[in-house]
Design a protein around this motif. Structure first.
Motif, mmCIF file in Angstrom:
data_model
loop_
_atom_site.group_PDB
_atom_site.id
_atom_site.type_symbol
_atom_site.label_atom_id
_atom_site.label_comp_id
_atom_site.label_asym_id
_atom_site.label_seq_id
_atom_site.Cartn_x
_atom_site.Cartn_y
_atom_site.Cartn_z
ATOM 1 N N ILE A 174 0.862 -1.173 0.000
ATOM 2 C CA ILE A 174 0.000 0.000 0.000
ATOM 3 C C ILE A 174 0.903 1.230 0.000
ATOM 4 O O ILE A 174 1.745 1.373 0.890
ATOM 5 C CB ILE A 174 -0.823 0.072 1.321
ATOM 6 C CG1 ILE A 174 -1.543 -1.232 1.604
ATOM 7 C CG2 ILE A 174 -1.741 1.292 1.344
ATOM 8 C CD1 ILE A 174 -2.569 -1.569 0.612
ATOM 9 N N PHE B 264 1.067 4.422 1.275
ATOM 10 C CA PHE B 264 0.265 5.225 2.215
ATOM 11 C C PHE B 264 0.569 6.717 2.066
ATOM 12 O O PHE B 264 -0.329 7.535 1.936
ATOM 13 C CB PHE B 264 0.508 4.778 3.659
ATOM 14 C CG PHE B 264 -0.370 5.525 4.636
ATOM 15 C CD1 PHE B 264 -1.721 5.208 4.742
ATOM 16 C CD2 PHE B 264 0.141 6.543 5.426
ATOM 17 C CE1 PHE B 264 -2.554 5.914 5.613
ATOM 18 C CE2 PHE B 264 -0.684 7.260 6.298
ATOM 19 C CZ PHE B 264 -2.028 6.941 6.397
ATOM 20 N N ASP B 265 1.826 7.084 2.113
ATOM 21 C CA ASP B 265 2.235 8.465 1.804
ATOM 22 C C ASP B 265 3.686 8.416 1.328
ATOM 23 O O ASP B 265 4.213 7.333 1.053
ATOM 24 C CB ASP B 265 2.026 9.422 3.006
ATOM 25 C CG ASP B 265 2.865 9.049 4.228
ATOM 26 O OD1 ASP B 265 3.870 8.298 4.071
ATOM 27 O OD2 ASP B 265 2.538 9.498 5.337
ATOM 28 N N LYS C 281 6.293 8.799 2.874
ATOM 29 C CA LYS C 281 7.207 8.234 3.868
ATOM 30 C C LYS C 281 7.050 6.728 4.039
ATOM 31 O O LYS C 281 7.997 6.026 4.373
ATOM 32 C CB LYS C 281 6.994 8.928 5.229
ATOM 33 C CG LYS C 281 7.456 10.390 5.240
ATOM 34 C CD LYS C 281 7.673 10.851 6.666
ATOM 35 C CE LYS C 281 8.526 12.097 6.772
ATOM 36 N NZ LYS C 281 7.849 13.312 6.335
ATOM 37 N N ILE C 282 5.830 6.232 3.884
ATOM 38 C CA ILE C 282 5.560 4.833 4.256
ATOM 39 C C ILE C 282 4.786 4.059 3.197
ATOM 40 O O ILE C 282 3.762 4.530 2.697
ATOM 41 C CB ILE C 282 4.760 4.777 5.585
ATOM 42 C CG1 ILE C 282 5.670 5.062 6.767
ATOM 43 C CG2 ILE C 282 4.097 3.440 5.772
ATOM 44 C CD1 ILE C 282 5.107 4.644 8.087
ATOM 45 N N SER C 283 5.270 2.840 2.910
ATOM 46 C CA SER C 283 4.498 1.840 2.180
ATOM 47 C C SER C 283 4.311 0.653 3.108
ATOM 48 O O SER C 283 5.228 0.294 3.851
ATOM 49 C CB SER C 283 5.242 1.391 0.923
ATOM 50 O OG SER C 283 5.359 2.472 0.033
ATOM 51 N N ILE C 284 3.125 0.062 3.078
ATOM 52 C CA ILE C 284 2.800 -1.000 4.039
ATOM 53 C C ILE C 284 2.522 -2.295 3.283
ATOM 54 O O ILE C 284 1.687 -2.314 2.376
ATOM 55 C CB ILE C 284 1.580 -0.572 4.886
ATOM 56 C CG1 ILE C 284 1.935 0.699 5.681
ATOM 57 C CG2 ILE C 284 1.113 -1.694 5.804
ATOM 58 C CD1 ILE C 284 0.754 1.461 6.205
ATOM 59 N N PRO C 285 3.232 -3.390 3.636
ATOM 60 C CA PRO C 285 3.018 -4.658 2.937
ATOM 61 C C PRO C 285 1.569 -5.126 3.064
ATOM 62 O O PRO C 285 0.980 -5.026 4.146
ATOM 63 C CB PRO C 285 3.952 -5.641 3.669
ATOM 64 C CG PRO C 285 4.951 -4.778 4.369
ATOM 65 C CD PRO C 285 4.254 -3.496 4.694
ATOM 66 N N VAL D 252 -5.024 -4.965 3.783
ATOM 67 C CA VAL D 252 -4.319 -5.112 5.059
ATOM 68 C C VAL D 252 -5.148 -4.411 6.128
ATOM 69 O O VAL D 252 -5.887 -3.454 5.847
ATOM 70 C CB VAL D 252 -2.874 -4.539 4.990
ATOM 71 C CG1 VAL D 252 -2.859 -3.050 4.717
ATOM 72 C CG2 VAL D 252 -2.082 -4.856 6.269
ATOM 73 N N MET D 253 -5.067 -4.885 7.355
ATOM 74 C CA MET D 253 -5.776 -4.275 8.483
ATOM 75 C C MET D 253 -5.031 -4.612 9.755
ATOM 76 O O MET D 253 -4.565 -5.742 9.914
ATOM 77 C CB MET D 253 -7.204 -4.856 8.567
ATOM 78 C CG MET D 253 -8.103 -4.214 9.627
ATOM 79 S SD MET D 253 -9.529 -5.271 10.080
ATOM 80 C CE MET D 253 -8.930 -5.899 11.676
ATOM 81 N N SER E 78 -4.977 2.307 11.846
ATOM 82 C CA SER E 78 -5.975 1.282 11.557
ATOM 83 C C SER E 78 -5.406 0.156 10.710
ATOM 84 O O SER E 78 -5.806 -0.997 10.845
ATOM 85 C CB SER E 78 -7.159 1.926 10.837
ATOM 86 O OG SER E 78 -8.320 1.152 10.955
ATOM 87 N N ILE E 79 -4.446 0.489 9.847
ATOM 88 C CA ILE E 79 -3.913 -0.548 8.959
ATOM 89 C C ILE E 79 -2.538 -1.063 9.394
ATOM 90 O O ILE E 79 -2.183 -2.182 9.085
ATOM 91 C CB ILE E 79 -3.887 -0.091 7.483
ATOM 92 C CG1 ILE E 79 -3.041 1.171 7.270
ATOM 93 C CG2 ILE E 79 -5.308 0.170 6.995
ATOM 94 C CD1 ILE E 79 -2.997 1.668 5.817
ATOM 95 N N TRP F 71 9.426 0.355 12.498
ATOM 96 C CA TRP F 71 9.711 1.027 11.215
ATOM 97 C C TRP F 71 8.686 2.115 10.909
ATOM 98 O O TRP F 71 8.982 3.051 10.181
ATOM 99 C CB TRP F 71 9.872 0.034 10.056
ATOM 100 C CG TRP F 71 8.717 -0.899 9.789
ATOM 101 C CD1 TRP F 71 8.603 -2.192 10.192
ATOM 102 C CD2 TRP F 71 7.528 -0.622 9.031
ATOM 103 N NE1 TRP F 71 7.426 -2.736 9.746
ATOM 104 C CE2 TRP F 71 6.747 -1.798 9.029
ATOM 105 C CE3 TRP F 71 7.044 0.496 8.360
ATOM 106 C CZ2 TRP F 71 5.517 -1.889 8.390
ATOM 107 C CZ3 TRP F 71 5.808 0.415 7.716
ATOM 108 C CH2 TRP F 71 5.052 -0.754 7.730
#
Lengths: 299, 299
Positions: A118, A120-121, A123-127, A186-187, B266-267, B290
């Motif tokens: 994902i 997200f912004d 700064k961050i990508s989330i698996p 993802v959640m 939330s995620i 992280w």
């Protein structure tokens, strides 16, 4: 046999009153197409939650009649595959979720999903870790809207219900009448903002009718853990129900005393949270599979 | 400098009224010997809980005065090492824990710890994962017994408070007045039976006074995650406090809007349970390190 069920076959509550969308046999596989939790109404950042039709939230594709499933049986749903769209929606807002007291108005944002992450912004990508938010069977009587979790399953928003897991649901009516939807890319446990990354997609499941297991509430088995799942208005009660359900399982499969069960659970089991933001809250009590295997608990 | 503090220096409540057991400087290391949660009264299976002196439960070794710690500061306690005895006690009973409604009388059992495992019965050995059950500082006023968790820390029974973790406690009185005890060789989240594997032992900590962090409640950082910890009569409220505390941290360190924080949490964040069996219940809200690192949240 492999069936296909398109997303046009969706319902907004679990009930035996709906026309069956698909008849399958014990052991069959089904590829089920799903809408996202907003019925795909939010496609861009210009689509606002305020203008959305709120009667169309949490659709579940189904109901699917499983031959041989009778009241008192258990339906095993093996989740073989989850395909997620290449974008999702995150949402929160005033009076929604745990931080809703700090907000004004509603908020949603479309996020892209690329290379399994994902964005997200900056700064961050989330698996991603795809899971099914709404999955359940028909209650014995009446309607339970798809936003509410319960003994029939429903909107459990439990992150363990993902690829490779087996969900066990008590059967209340002939054919079980399975339906599912509300995929999350993802959640986090708790779903504290009120949504995961909500996404359309499709799920391939295999269904099996289980006769040697008595369940009052859902149970999920991942490759690592087995967890009882319970929903209630308060987390305190949900936790109590989940732990008692696991104790019942141990009492029916082993000769352990309740004192041995309580101390074993206390040191080897984990109380975990599924979600705290739906009308009812959902907790689970999770044990490593090797604990159940050691006592030959197999179903 | 490395100090030693023997288990004879123990207290049964957190308060500024006790005579200080040890004075240390900011940055010092202390090796702290601890009694188990029953003050080592249960040594064999012939020692019964019914005959035990219940005024002697949950002793904490201390209080330790840390020079330079003032009201409004934060005390960082780095847990460098935990040594556990070669046996422990598990206990449960009527009206104790989540399954206490199913029991008559009290139950305890001494278990051996060998090669890093609890010998639970002939079927199961459980790997140890040592943690500190009771750790805290003095409240501003009065006494808080060592069995109760709160903003000062205390009986948080949080499995994350183990070797390699840093615990951050708000300081309410000059010197902070740290004390700790109630080691568990292992405990599941929830501690549903009312005890972990309760064991005597010793803990080596390093203390540091932190000035750039404002905390209302404890926070723990393991090598993997950072979690806010909150206690309340209901889990629902404890969860709410823990999530709000983490949101405060993000608001003080980043420029994220509350909507961005809520959806990120939330995620990517997880609501988790520490324990549900002490007078107050303890929940935590946990984020992978992280996530904090990406937003440069450092203290």
């Amino acid at each position: 046999m492999i069936h296909k069920l398109s997303k046009e076959n969706h319902i907004f509550s679990f009930s035996k009153d709906y026309k069956t969308a698909l008849f399958v046999k014990d052991g069959d596989e089904i590829e089920i197409e799903t809408l996202d939790c907003f019925s795909n109404q939010i496609q861009t950042n210009e689509d606002k939650l305020e203008q959305m039709d709120w009667n169309k939230v949490n659709p579940a594709t189904g109901p699917i009649y499983v031959e041989g499933a009778k009241e008192g049986d258990v339906l095993e749903v093996t989740i073989k595959n989850i395909e997620i769209a290449d974008k999702g929606v995150v949402a929160t807002g005033k009076d929604l979720g745990v931080l809703g007291d700090l907000m004004d108005g509603l908020y949603s944002r479309v996020v892209n999903i690329k290379d399994g992450k994902i964005i997200f912004d900056e700064k961050i990508s989330i698996p991603i870790k795809p899971m099914i938010g709404v999955i359940g069977v028909s209650p014995r009587e009446g309607n339970i809207n798809c936003g509410t979790p319960g003994s029939h399953g429903g909107n459990m928003d439990t992150s363990l219900i993902g690829e490779g897991s087996k969900l066990y649901l008590p059967v209340f009516v002939e054919g079980a009448l399975l339906a599912l939807g509300d995929l999350h890319a993802v959640m986090g446990d708790g779903e504290v903002g009120v949504s995961g990354v909500e996404a359309a997609g499709s799920v391939t499941v295999e269904v099996r009718v289980v006769k040697n297991l008595k369940l009052v509430n859902p149970l999920v088995k991942t490759p690592e853990v087995t967890a009882t799942i319970a929903s209630d208005e308060s987390l305190d009660k949900a936790v109590k129900i989940a732990v008692h359900d696991m104790a019942n399982l141990f009492q029916s499969f082993t000769k352990l005393s309740i004192e041995e069960i309580a101390t074993l659970f206390s040191i080897a089991g984990n109380v975990q949270i599924s979600q705290v933001v739906d009308p009812l809250k959902t907790a689970r009590f999770s044990l490593p599979n090797w604990v159940l295997d050691s006592y030959n608990i197999v179903f």
